[in-house]
Design a protein around this motif. Structure first.
Motif, PDB file in Angstrom:
ATOM      1  N   ARG A  31      36.556  46.075  39.823  1.00  0.00           N
ATOM      2  CA  ARG A  31      35.895  44.932  39.192  1.00  0.00           C
ATOM      3  C   ARG A  31      34.599  44.645  39.921  1.00  0.00           C
ATOM      4  N   GLU A  32      33.706  43.928  39.262  1.00  0.00           N
ATOM      5  CA  GLU A  32      32.382  43.644  39.810  1.00  0.00           C
ATOM      6  C   GLU A  32      32.468  42.656  40.970  1.00  0.00           C
ATOM      7  N   ARG A  33      31.411  42.623  41.788  1.00  0.00           N
ATOM      8  CA  ARG A  33      31.323  41.626  42.840  1.00  0.00           C
ATOM      9  C   ARG A  33      31.301  40.232  42.211  1.00  0.00           C
ATOM     10  N   ARG A  81      37.904  41.455  43.550  1.00  0.00           N
ATOM     11  CA  ARG A  81      36.991  42.125  44.483  1.00  0.00           C
ATOM     12  C   ARG A  81      36.892  41.362  45.805  1.00  0.00           C
ATOM     13  N   GLU A 141      31.887  50.218  38.618  1.00  0.00           N
ATOM     14  CA  GLU A 141      32.122  48.785  38.672  1.00  0.00           C
ATOM     15  C   GLU A 141      32.113  48.263  37.243  1.00  0.00           C
ATOM     16  N   ALA A 168      33.250  45.054  34.334  1.00  0.00           N
ATOM     17  CA  ALA A 168      33.342  43.596  34.265  1.00  0.00           C
ATOM     18  C   ALA A 168      34.626  43.085  33.638  1.00  0.00           C
TER      19      ALA A 168
END
Length: 307
Positions: free
Chosen positions: A208-210, A215, A234, A236
């Motif tokens: 998953r994204e930052r 994350r 990565e 969303a």
């Protein structure tokens, strides 16, 4: 010498209950009948009337065997009291209208895992109990949820992570565990020994994204093991991550809530990792100092009842 401080208005003016009693006496011509109309005992009504007279410094009612009659001062005070009570009734009606408008909608912002796997059940229960409330759901990562609340675009939020985001208050409503998953054909699925935290950290994963709660927890857990390698991908959404893992692109670390069906069907397998704790709290959050009210408070109660 300093100026005398004015006495608070609330100390000079009778409360609404006393004023409503006076209006009832004027309307019914009897303290006893007025007491019954207000749902109080006659001694309590007499006591309230005497207290009001002491507060105002004038006699308001003359009592006789034939009933209760307003004094000249009482007639004037009753006329003023009627205006005060009418204004209070208008205030109450306006407040009810505002509450009705507030209670007719609920804006929820939730991180992806909670939005996809927990909120549907809670919202179904809310719908059964508050059928007149229209609910809108904004799904995003935990950082986006915090931003929505800060900007007043949501009434209640739900996040996963290690702590309550800055500027928000919150309550733990449940717990979750992150698990390492891979396609059944991946070499990790055939291992006879547990994966080490260092091996996991050094492997390019699909993540998953930052800013996502997943994350954040993973970054913190692997910080002492060299930190995460540059991700292979990565994405969303949890659904997109799962699809990529199933297609054998690479392993991932996802919420146990999100992969239960895939694990049961053997589309994914869980990879044990030695000495790595990946638990996290699930939280309801709201702007600091603003406790949830109306449907938001109701929904918060439902989450606690099922956690």
């Amino acid at each position: 010498m300093g100026e005398a401080q004015p006495v608070s208005l609330s100390h000079r003016v009778p409360d609404l209950g006393a004023l409503e009693l006076l209006l009832a006496i004027a309307r019914l011509g009897s303290l006893g009948r007025a007491a019954r109309a207000r749902g109080i005992s006659q001694p309590a009504a007499s006591s309230r009337l005497r207290a009001m007279e002491r507060q105002l410094g004038v006699a308001l009612v003359e009592r006789s065997p034939r009933g209760s009659r307003l004094t000249d001062a009482g007639v004037l005070v009753t006329d003023w009291a009627r205006r005060v009570v009418e204004a209070a009734e208008a205030l109450d009606a306006g407040a009810q209208a505002l509450r009705g408008r507030r209670d007719s909608r609920l804006r929820v912002a939730a991180s992806m895992t909670i939005a996809e796997y927990l909120l549907p059940g809670w919202l179904i229960s809310l719908r059964a109990e508050l059928p007149g409330t229209a609910v809108s759901l904004l799904a995003g990562n935990s950082s986006a949820v915090a931003e929505r609340l800060a900007q007043g675009e949501a009434d209640l939020g739900f996040v996963e992570g290690l702590q309550v985001p800055a500027g928000l208050d919150g309550a733990v409503i449940g717990h979750d565990r992150l698990v390492v998953v891979a396609a059944p054909s991946h070499r990790w699925a055939r291992r006879r020994t547990e994966l080490t935290a260092a091996e996991l950290a050094a492997t390019p994963l699909i993540l998953r994204e930052r800013g996502s709660g997943t994350r954040q927890v993973l970054d913190a857990a692997l910080a002492e093991h060299g930190g995460l390698a540059e991700p292979l991908l990565e994405l969303a959404s949890t659904t997109a991550v799962k699809a990529a893992v199933v297609s054998e692109a690479a392993p991932s670390v996802l919420s146990e809530l999100a992969v239960g069906e895939e694990l049961s069907a053997r589309r994914l397998v869980e990879i044990p990792v030695r000495g790595l704790r990946l638990g996290r709290d699930l939280r309801a959050v709201w702007p600091s100092g603003q406790r949830p009210v109306g449907p938001a408070r109701h929904l918060l109660g439902l989450t606690r009842a099922t956690s």
